[in-house]
Write a protein that holds these residues in place. Structure first.
Motif, PDB file in Angstrom:
ATOM      1  N   TRP A 177      -1.565 -65.275 -38.484  1.00  0.00           N
ATOM      2  CA  TRP A 177      -2.099 -64.392 -39.529  1.00  0.00           C
ATOM      3  C   TRP A 177      -0.963 -63.870 -40.416  1.00  0.00           C
ATOM      4  CZ3 TRP A 177      -6.526 -62.312 -41.544  1.00  0.00           C
ATOM      5  CH2 TRP A 177      -6.452 -61.069 -42.159  1.00  0.00           C
ATOM      6  N   LEU A 178       0.224 -63.741 -39.831  1.00  0.00           N
ATOM      7  CA  LEU A 178       1.352 -63.173 -40.560  1.00  0.00           C
ATOM      8  C   LEU A 178       2.185 -64.240 -41.271  1.00  0.00           C
ATOM      9  CD1 LEU A 178       2.526 -60.474 -37.997  1.00  0.00           C
ATOM     10  CD2 LEU A 178       1.343 -60.103 -40.150  1.00  0.00           C
ATOM     11  N   GLU A 179       1.759 -65.491 -41.208  1.00  0.00           N
ATOM     12  CA  GLU A 179       2.528 -66.556 -41.859  1.00  0.00           C
ATOM     13  C   GLU A 179       1.949 -66.802 -43.252  1.00  0.00           C
ATOM     14  OE1 GLU A 179       5.673 -68.138 -41.919  1.00  0.00           O
ATOM     15  OE2 GLU A 179       5.257 -67.728 -39.806  1.00  0.00           O
ATOM     16  N   GLU A 180       2.689 -66.442 -44.275  1.00  0.00           N
ATOM     17  CA  GLU A 180       2.177 -66.618 -45.641  1.00  0.00           C
ATOM     18  C   GLU A 180       3.232 -67.290 -46.512  1.00  0.00           C
ATOM     19  OE1 GLU A 180      -0.754 -66.093 -46.798  1.00  0.00           O
ATOM     20  OE2 GLU A 180      -1.674 -64.899 -45.205  1.00  0.00           O
ATOM     21  N   PHE A 220     -13.665 -49.633 -42.379  1.00  0.00           N
ATOM     22  CA  PHE A 220     -13.481 -50.888 -43.096  1.00  0.00           C
ATOM     23  C   PHE A 220     -13.433 -50.584 -44.586  1.00  0.00           C
ATOM     24  CE2 PHE A 220     -15.120 -54.501 -45.411  1.00  0.00           C
ATOM     25  CZ  PHE A 220     -14.272 -55.491 -44.950  1.00  0.00           C
ATOM     26  N   TYR A 227      -5.649 -49.788 -33.778  1.00  0.00           N
ATOM     27  CA  TYR A 227      -4.897 -50.790 -34.538  1.00  0.00           C
ATOM     28  C   TYR A 227      -5.470 -50.871 -35.940  1.00  0.00           C
ATOM     29  CZ  TYR A 227      -8.756 -54.042 -33.998  1.00  0.00           C
ATOM     30  OH  TYR A 227      -9.979 -54.641 -34.055  1.00  0.00           O
ATOM     31  N   TYR A 280      -0.222 -51.607 -34.612  1.00  0.00           N
ATOM     32  CA  TYR A 280      -0.778 -50.942 -33.444  1.00  0.00           C
ATOM     33  C   TYR A 280      -0.243 -49.525 -33.462  1.00  0.00           C
ATOM     34  CZ  TYR A 280      -1.311 -55.810 -32.058  1.00  0.00           C
ATOM     35  OH  TYR A 280      -1.625 -57.140 -32.038  1.00  0.00           O
ATOM     36  N   GLU A 304      -4.924 -57.048 -45.335  1.00  0.00           N
ATOM     37  CA  GLU A 304      -4.603 -58.253 -46.082  1.00  0.00           C
ATOM     38  C   GLU A 304      -4.676 -57.927 -47.570  1.00  0.00           C
ATOM     39  OE1 GLU A 304      -6.240 -62.583 -45.595  1.00  0.00           O
ATOM     40  OE2 GLU A 304      -7.417 -61.514 -47.081  1.00  0.00           O
ATOM     41  N   THR A 309     -10.835 -59.934 -39.915  1.00  0.00           N
ATOM     42  CA  THR A 309     -10.253 -58.593 -39.842  1.00  0.00           C
ATOM     43  C   THR A 309     -11.158 -57.653 -39.065  1.00  0.00           C
ATOM     44  OG1 THR A 309     -11.078 -58.394 -42.071  1.00  0.00           O
ATOM     45  CG2 THR A 309      -8.718 -58.237 -41.798  1.00  0.00           C
ATOM     46  N   LEU A 359      -8.010 -55.777 -48.209  1.00  0.00           N
ATOM     47  CA  LEU A 359      -8.972 -55.671 -47.124  1.00  0.00           C
ATOM     48  C   LEU A 359      -8.276 -54.905 -46.014  1.00  0.00           C
ATOM     49  CD1 LEU A 359     -11.667 -57.294 -46.631  1.00  0.00           C
ATOM     50  CD2 LEU A 359     -10.256 -58.942 -45.449  1.00  0.00           C
ATOM     51  N   GLY A 391       3.796 -55.549 -37.830  1.00  0.00           N
ATOM     52  CA  GLY A 391       4.240 -56.918 -38.095  1.00  0.00           C
ATOM     53  C   GLY A 391       3.827 -57.282 -39.502  1.00  0.00           C
ATOM     54  N   SER A 392       4.773 -57.839 -40.281  1.00  0.00           N
ATOM     55  CA  SER A 392       4.493 -58.099 -41.697  1.00  0.00           C
ATOM     56  C   SER A 392       4.828 -59.527 -42.076  1.00  0.00           C
ATOM     57  CB  SER A 392       5.309 -57.153 -42.567  1.00  0.00           C
ATOM     58  OG  SER A 392       5.300 -57.612 -43.904  1.00  0.00           O
ATOM     59  N   SER A 393       3.991 -60.096 -42.916  1.00  0.00           N
ATOM     60  CA  SER A 393       4.256 -61.443 -43.404  1.00  0.00           C
ATOM     61  C   SER A 393       5.397 -61.477 -44.403  1.00  0.00           C
ATOM     62  CB  SER A 393       2.996 -62.015 -44.052  1.00  0.00           C
ATOM     63  OG  SER A 393       2.700 -61.295 -45.234  1.00  0.00           O
ATOM     64  N   SER A 442      -8.876 -52.892 -42.193  1.00  0.00           N
ATOM     65  CA  SER A 442      -9.778 -52.555 -41.100  1.00  0.00           C
ATOM     66  C   SER A 442      -8.983 -51.791 -40.059  1.00  0.00           C
ATOM     67  CB  SER A 442     -10.346 -53.845 -40.496  1.00  0.00           C
ATOM     68  OG  SER A 442     -10.964 -53.546 -39.277  1.00  0.00           O
ATOM     69  N   VAL A 464      -5.424 -53.571 -39.505  1.00  0.00           N
ATOM     70  CA  VAL A 464      -5.081 -54.876 -40.065  1.00  0.00           C
ATOM     71  C   VAL A 464      -5.289 -54.789 -41.564  1.00  0.00           C
ATOM     72  CG1 VAL A 464      -5.643 -57.331 -40.076  1.00  0.00           C
ATOM     73  CG2 VAL A 464      -5.913 -56.012 -37.984  1.00  0.00           C
ATOM     74  N   THR A 473       0.188 -59.962 -45.400  1.00  0.00           N
ATOM     75  CA  THR A 473      -0.618 -59.380 -44.329  1.00  0.00           C
ATOM     76  C   THR A 473       0.219 -58.429 -43.492  1.00  0.00           C
ATOM     77  OG1 THR A 473      -0.119 -61.337 -43.030  1.00  0.00           O
ATOM     78  CG2 THR A 473      -2.246 -61.293 -44.104  1.00  0.00           C
ATOM     79  N   LEU A 474      -0.475 -57.531 -42.858  1.00  0.00           N
ATOM     80  CA  LEU A 474       0.196 -56.531 -42.034  1.00  0.00           C
ATOM     81  C   LEU A 474      -0.698 -56.244 -40.832  1.00  0.00           C
ATOM     82  CD1 LEU A 474       2.631 -54.422 -42.101  1.00  0.00           C
ATOM     83  CD2 LEU A 474       0.980 -52.827 -43.044  1.00  0.00           C
ATOM     84  N   ILE A 475      -0.114 -56.252 -39.656  1.00  0.00           N
ATOM     85  CA  ILE A 475      -0.846 -55.858 -38.449  1.00  0.00           C
ATOM     86  C   ILE A 475      -0.121 -54.682 -37.822  1.00  0.00           C
ATOM     87  CG2 ILE A 475      -1.601 -56.547 -36.140  1.00  0.00           C
ATOM     88  CD1 ILE A 475      -1.686 -59.397 -37.092  1.00  0.00           C
TER      89      ILE A 475
END
Lengths: 487, 1014
Positions: free
Chosen positions: A23-26, B477, B538, B583, B542, A8, B514, B605-607, B516, B540, B579-581
């Motif tokens: 990273w988004l595959e869970e 962080f 951006y 921008y 988790e 991260t 977590l 983007g999300s898991s 960042s 990130v 997880t999430l990313i």
């Protein structure tokens, strides 16, 4: 393992699309993807156990399919107002019926359908593996028959009441039902045809071996005999019952062991029992806990039933009565719990050999009274001592064998006597209501009935058939309610 | 333990004070132009440097000014900043009041901005509104202070979560809670507590681990311009919390302690007296005997007596049991806080410890909290700054469960346990159960335990580097760790634990988040006219949830851990991650502080979604125009400021379920083998909810003392997520689908006034009111969804009650009546135009009978001060909106519920022909169905509540200085002291959906406290 801190911090987002997509595959940690999780015989075994697991729910074989029906008849009752009121007093309506009695069997059926969709592709090499796979498929088919049968006897018009080809049964589910599919009800006859076909297909594949907690060939045959009995097809009922009596290698449990057998994991005469345990679905709403005065203690025998059994001093089944919550001998010790375990761990005996004898007797009654008497006597004689009982000082014969054994003959046997024996033998196992209904007999409750109405239930009363619950009617416009519940 | 913690911390702070560099010594006093009194806390900074201090309690300061520097900058909130050249060793300054609202700095998404340049919609609540309110969690203090915000207590359990809705409900069954952001980092609010079923529940919120006294400000971001930078989680609004930072200068300590009592704010579900209970039961029995069984005379009496003796025996001593006294109590609150802040020009710090003990109003509910915090900021060079916020919170609770559950003390004391049931046997021992078999909770509570122990550690670190003038890079962080250990213990001698000879259930849950983020900002003014602020970066995240649970039976008395269980029974657990990313980017531009435009974009983007639907973009555009800066209007001297603004943009909501798009088998056990249950249907097209927001409004300030704003908003939510009920023939009960559209429209108005400003008696008033209307605008197949007691239907509000239409009691025979409803949903009429009524509830179709949404909500806050005395009180109000007393189904049973106690309103029942009664003729246990769900239990819920009142007195400074203190303030605070309402049967604060529950209701508190600065 990736160090996710570093990952991260460095910014997975900047590391490119493929990286961020992975990273988004869970996946969930405690569940399995439906696709690809049933490919081996072992996995197929897990899948078929998923059907039994649903059947062991307290809304089904560990509870409501037993006690809700029993308190609607005359041998069992609610000790006092509480959990069982609605069924005891027939105060269920479209709005307030038990939705789980409708949904839980279909939940089990969905697991059957999802297994049958892949069972033929399950890898099986060698004769043993193929036999195991066939047995699992046979179980799935037989269970599909049984579940449909349970639903149709609950929500459909009793077959023996006529109009089976037009009266509505329940939707038949053989394949997975898409989420937006709105199934209609099949007729009672169509459902029975499906049930019979499924049992027959299952019998062809099932193993003969006893398999604790699972259905085998003899169990499927015995259940098919029961289906034919409910259908009024006595010839077929007799055929399948005799098949079990003669070829299953199971024999009636002995009088000496009768009481103790109910605490066992695997009763000697049971053909199919559902295993309940404290680890999985055993719970406080189970039939065991509702029978137990240390539990909720509300599922008890009626005064007339207690009196009847107490009068038969040497009938072993009288020893099945214990103190109930009302301080009467009204607890029926069929759910005592396994040894050193709570009451809700008792297995549910789905079908046992005694019932098969009683089915045979009833099925043979019209065609061969002598044979009927023979089968009925097997159950009666088992309940009584095999020799005289003499009092302590050795002078008085308290019980005269065989004179005092209330056996029947071809001349004395009749339907009432068979149903009486069924009442004594099968009490608190969920049979009595259906026995009266399928024979079109009025239900009459004793003087200890404490409801205001429904002391007597005529077979014309619409409430002998359960209502389709509101949630189903709301979600499925093709679903038609049973007559009488509209208003 | 607590004491040693406190003294350790004091030592730590004392040690932290560094010795400042020596230079020229300048000192003086800062006073106010208004009243000539000295002002403590004024920031004094040497211009062009970071060297500075603050004035002490007497307004005095002294400062080392380096050689070559000659201008000091004096600033204080609410005062005009002054720059004064140094001439001698003494410099006294008189500060002028600044008109309210001018260029306040406010915290917004990913940064701060001046209020004047902000183009979005947001409200800020500062620490002065939060500090004296004895709440266990800060969200409760927001009620009435923020327009458009609905705050309702989910439970009176200390430490339980609070339900907050910003501008109505933005979603069906996806998350309706706002996003919480603490010091720039989104945090989880998912509860780790327990409910009766052993599932996670609302009894514990992670937000309760935060000490409200550590909070500097809370900003509520409402529209797209304010919130869209939080993208996929912003649709329900965002609540941004900023904790206190130290200021350079002398180390200031603050100690405060408060103590108080709590009680239910209103009577709730008041029950009949024992005598009335007997009388009503006898009446119902007699009606049953005569009308239904055809009995009369002695036979009827014998029947009545028999049942009464069997089920409702009058206690031998004639004393009925008051279960409310037995199971509920007056609660207590004790709070201790110590904080210190200070630092030098390079390093500043804020540090605090606190301890709180709250005993809830339910006998077995309490909370014990200990928190600690250190916020450190260090400027390594002119360009490089490090910030680290460390916090720790420990919350231990004994939990009273809510819900329709026998062990809920509130439910048990109202409904389950009857006045005729005894607490004790004649020999003095506690009874085990009631006549109807419900456990004596006095005995159960004395033996059993249900508790939760949460601790939370958060580290939030950032590095800020000024690359060039105006260009800054900031990397943040954060690691947030919440650990909860839950215990449910039933003693082998308790009624609940007897069947299993003692039970222990333990579950440990660890939630780790977590985060960042790396953000570049560029801020530049060109030609003194064009100002731009650009942000790009951006983020990130988790989130991991891990749990392990174990249950054991056959536990000997005296042992409450699984180690002592003779029979291990069940184990469970999980280890799930999402997880999430993201921008993000934003551009703000303004021209001459007159015209402002702003645009933002975020890509998430999300898991939680399948690969096809995983990514989505959220954006906003907004602008504002400060008319008061225009020449043609600036001549109007009465007008201090006027700004119009508008915004449009999108944001989203993710599914609640982490894996809602997948087809899954859950793994159960059968006969000690794994058993697969097809538990979830695949929905690969499951996607984000998207909400489109329009907001327009204006802000004004006139005559130097009135300010306010008005705004209109429209929020349209599309692809709404809902757990749609399925035909049970599928084998499933429901499934997540994107099924519809919904709209919230409304307005908000705020007015602040300094009514009295220039006298010794000062009086400020602030008032806010808001209105919204919610409407479902589209459902996927146009068909309504029945979701008792609601209907989700196009053209209606989401919280629309759909019940039988109660037509009152027939005065002739006392039967319950309902209106017959025609196919169009209207009351049917007969040929002569009269409404048709029926006495058979099964023939009474349901109809729309009410809506939970209020028409207007708001608050009025008054602040008065006179010399050392201050008085603050806040009323909040709600007008319109219904509640459905769902929980009273059995307590308003008309005799149909023989096992339940009765509400007082049951006394108003039909007895003889001609009676116009609220409730029908009673029949004991007879299936009249008169209590079937109907509009009889719908109530108007208009109210005005004295939400909080604080009366404070600060000792004169000449007194406290003699004992080397800087200030001493005594105060009394009350919350929910008074309520005026249109109904008095349940508390006015109900869940936003408006159906009553058996959660422990809102409490009122009386607290006394003292605040000492030194």
């Amino acid at each position: 393992m990736k160090n996710r801190f570093i990952y991260t911090l460095l910014g997975v987002a900047l590391l490119g699309t493929s990286c961020s997509d992975s990273w988004l595959e869970e996946d969930p940690s405690d569940k399995l993807a439906v696709d690809g999780s049933v490919q081996t015989v072992t996995q197929a075994q897990y899948a078929i156990d998923g059907v039994y697991d649903q059947m062991s729910d307290d809304a089904y074989y560990n509870g409501k399919y037993i006690f809700n029906f029993d308190v609607m008849a005359d041998d069992m009752r609610a000790s006092e107002t509480g959990r069982l009121d609605d069924y005891y007093r027939y105060t269920f309506y479209t709005e307030s019926s038990d939705t789980e009695m409708w949904s839980r069997p279909y939940r089990a059926m969905k697991n059957v359908a999802s297994l049958l969709a892949v069972i033929d592709n399950v890898e099986a090499e060698g004769a043993d593996a193929i036999a195991a796979r066939n047995d699992i498929k046979g179980q799935a088919l037989a269970l599909r028959g049984l579940i449909h049968f349970d639903l149709v006897k609950t929500f459909g018009k009793p077959y023996t009441h006529g109009d089976a080809n037009t009266a509505l049964g329940v939707p038949i589910v053989t394949d997975l039902v898409a989420f937006d599919q709105k199934m209609s009800r099949n007729t009672v006859e169509e459902v029975y045809n499906q049930v019979i076909a499924d049992f027959k297909a299952g019998i062809d594949l099932l193993s003969n071996d006893a398999n604790l907690g699972h259905i085998n060939k003899a169990a499927a045959q015995a259940l098919l005999a029961r289906v034919y009995l409910y259908k009024g097809d006595m010839a077929n009922a007799l055929t399948y019952a005799e098949e079990v009596i003669n070829n299953s290698n199971v024999s009636l449990m002995s009088r000496d062991n009768y009481v103790g057998e109910w605490a066992k994991d695997g009763m000697s005469e049971s053909l199919f029992e559902i295993v309940n345990s404290s680890e999985d679905n055993g719970g406080l709403e189970s039939v065991g806990y509702l029978s137990d005065p240390d539990g909720y203690g509300q599922f008890v025998a009626t005064d007339p039933f207690i009196a009847k059994l107490q009068a038969a001093t040497y009938d072993v089944r009288n020893q099945m009565l214990a103190k109930d919550e009302l301080d009467r001998m009204g607890r029926v010790m069929k759910y005592p719990g396994k040894a050193n375990e709570p009451s809700y761990t008792s297995n549910t005996r789905v079908i046992r050999l005694s019932e098969v004898y009683l089915i045979a007797a009833e099925a043979a009654l019209a065609s061969d009274a002598a044979k009927a008497a023979e089968y009925l006597n097997a159950v009666i004689e088992r309940a009584y001592p095999t020799e005289d009982v003499i009092d302590a000082d050795g002078t008085t014969v308290l019980f005269d064998h065989p004179a005092d054994v209330p056996t029947v003959t071809a001349a004395t046997i009749n339907l009432a006597r068979i149903l009486e024996e069924r009442s004594l033998e099968l009490v608190a196992e969920g049979h009595r209501f259906h026995d009266l209904v399928r024979n079109n007999l009025t239900i009459t409750r004793g003087d200890d009935y404490w409801g205001t109405t429904y002391k007597t239930i005529e077979m014309t009363d619409y409430k002998i058939i359960q209502p389709i619950p509101r949630i189903e009617l709301d979600a499925n416009p093709n679903m038609v309610q049973n007559p009488g519940y509209e208003s | 333990m607590k004491k040693s913690l406190v003294s350790m911390l004091i030592l730590f702070f004392v040690g932290l004070q560094g010795v400042l560099a020596q230079g020229r010594e300048i000192s003086g006093v800062v006073t106010s132009a208004e009243d000539g009194l000295s002002i403590p806390g004024v920031s004094v900074i040497v211009k062009g440097t970071t060297i500075g201090t603050t004035t002490n309690f007497d307004g005095q300061y002294s400062l080392n000014v380096p050689e070559g520097e000659s201008v000091l900058v004096f600033s204080f909130v609410g005062m005009t900043t002054q720059e004064v050249a140094v001439s001698g060793a003494t410099l006294n300054v008189v500060m002028e009041s600044e008109s309210i609202g001018v260029d306040e700095v406010m915290v917004v998404a990913y940064g701060v901005t001046k209020k004047s340049s902000f183009t979005g919609s947001a409200s800020t609540v500062n620490s002065d509104k939060l500090k004296d309110t004895p709440v266990t969690s800060f969200e409760k203090a927001l009620s009435g202070n923020v327009p458009g915000l609905q705050v309702s207590s989910v439970s009176g359990q200390p430490g339980a979560s609070t339900e907050i809705r910003i501008r109505g409900i933005g979603s069906f069954s996806a998350d309706q809670n706002p996003l919480y952001v603490i010091d720039g980092v989104p945090v989880t609010t998912s509860s780790t507590g327990i409910t009766y079923s052993g599932e996670e529940g609302s009894t514990t919120t992670p937000l309760s681990t935060i000490n409200p006294a550590d909070i500097e400000s809370v900003t509520v971001l409402k529209d797209a311009a304010a919130a869209s930078l939080y993208g996929s989680r912003a649709a329900n609004g965002v609540i941004v919390i900023t904790t206190k930072q130290g200021k350079s200068g002398k180390t200031r300590f603050n100690f405060s302690t408060s103590h108080g009592v709590t009680d239910l704010a209103m009577d709730n579900f008041e029950t009949v007296s024992g005598e009335d209970f007997i009388m009503l039961q006898r009446e119902g029995l007699m009606n049953n005997a005569i009308d239904l069984q055809g009995l009369s005379g002695d036979a009827a009496t014998a029947y009545v007596d028999g049942v009464m003796n069997n089920y409702y025996p009058t206690p031998a001593d004639g004393n009925f049991t008051n279960w409310d006294d037995e199971l509920m109590r007056k609660g207590q609150v004790h709070n201790y806080e110590l904080s210190a802040s200070g630092g030098n020009e390079k390093t500043t710090f804020f540090a605090s410890v606190s301890a709180n003990q709250t005993d809830g109003v339910a006998r077995n509910s309490d909370m014990e909290r200990i928190t600690g915090r250190v916020n450190l900021k260090h400027k390594a060079t002119d360009k490089l700054t490090f910030t680290t916020n460390l916090s720790f919170g420990s919350v231990k609770q004994n939990i009273a469960l809510g819900g329709f559950y026998y062990a809920n003390p509130f439910f048990a004391s109202r409904q389950l346990l009857l006045p005729t049931d005894l607490v004790r046997n004649p020999d003095g021992s506690l009874t085990e159960e009631s006549t109807f078999g419900y456990y004596n909770m006095v005995r159960e509570y004395s033996l059993n335990e249900r508790s939760s122990d949460t601790w939370r550690n958060t580290i939030n670190s950032s590095v800020e580097y000024k690359i060039l003038e105006g260009l800054t890079f900031k990397s943040t962080f954060s690691y947030d760790w919440i650990n909860t250990d839950n215990l449910v213990y039933s003693s082998p001698v308790s009624r609940a634990g007897r069947a299993n000879k003692g039970e222990v259930w333990q579950r440990s849950v660890k939630n780790k988040i977590l985060t960042s983020s790396n953000i570049l900002t560029y801020d530049k003014t060109f030609n003194e006219k064009h100002h731009i602020n650009v942000l790009a970066g951006y983020e990130v995240e988790e989130e991991n949830s891990w749990a392990m649970e174990a249950e054991g039976y056959n536990v000997p008395e005296g042992i409450k851990v699984n180690d002592g269980a003779a029979k291990p029974n069940a184990v469970g657990g999980w280890d799930d991650t999402n997880t999430l990313i993201s921008y993000l980017g934003k551009v703000d531009y303004d021209f001459m502080n007159k015209y402002y435009v702003s645009a933002s974009i975020r890509r998430d983007g999300s898991s939680k979604l399948g690969a096809d639907e995983r990514w989505a973009n959220f954006w906003s555009v907004s602008g504002s125009w400060r008319l008061s800066q225009e020449d043609f209007i600036s001549s109007a001297t009465w007008l201090d400021d006027l700004k119009v603004r508008a915004s449009y943009g999108t944001n989203g909501t993710l599914p609640v379920s982490w894996y809602g798009h997948k087809a899954l088998y859950s793994v159960n056990a059968y006969n000690s083998q794994p058993a697969l249950d097809y538990s979830q249907i695949a929905n690969p097209s499951l996607s984000w909810e998207e909400s489109k927001n329009f907001n327009a409004g204006f802000d004004f300030r006139v005559l130097g003392r009135f300010s306010g704003s008005f705004e209109y908003f429209q929020k349209k939510t599309e692809s709404m997520l809902m757990q749609v009920p399925l035909s049970r023939v599928t084998g499933f009960s429901s499934m997540w689908q994107n099924i519809g559209e919904m709209e919230n429209k409304g307005w908000e108005f705020t007015l602040n006034a300094n009514v009295l400003r220039d006298s010794e008696l000062k009086w400020d008033v602030s008032f806010n009111v808001s209105h919204y209307k919610n409407e479902i605008t589209k459902l996927s197949n146009g068909e309504p969804i029945f979701d008792f007691p609601y209907i989700r239907k196009e053209g209606e509000a989401y919280n629309t009650f759909y019940l039988r239409d109660w037509a009152g009691v027939d005065p002739d025979d006392g039967a319950a009546q309902w209106y017959v409803i025609d196919e169009d949903g209207n009351r049917a009429k007969d040929d002569s135009g009269n409404h048709i009524k029926t006495k058979n509830p099964a023939q009474a179709a349901k109809a729309i009978v009410g809506c939970a949404d209020p028409d207007f909500t708001g608050g009025i806050n008054n602040s008065l001060s006179y010399k050392g005395l201050s008085l603050d009180f806040l009323f909040n109000f709600s007008i319109g909106g219904d509640i459905y007393n769902h929980a009273a189904y059995n307590m308003m049973g008309d005799g149909n519920a023989p096992t339940a106690n009765m509400m007082e309103n049951q006394l108003d029942r039909w007895q003889k022909p001609g009676d116009k009664a609220r409730n029908p003729k009673r029949y004991w246990n007879s299936d009249t169905r008169s209590n079937w769900n109907s509009s009889r239990r719908i109530m108007d819920n208009d109210y005005l509540r004295l939400k909080s009142l604080t009366l404070g007195y600060s000792l004169p400074s000449e007194w406290v200085n003699k004992v080397s203190l800087s200030n001493v303030k005594f105060y009394f605070t009350g919350t929910n002291l008074l309520t005026f309402s249109s109904q008095d049967e349940v508390d006015v604060e109900q869940p936003v959906h408006g159906s009553t529950t058996w959660e422990i209701p809102t409490t009122k508190t009386y607290t006394f406290g003292v605040n000492i600065g030194f």
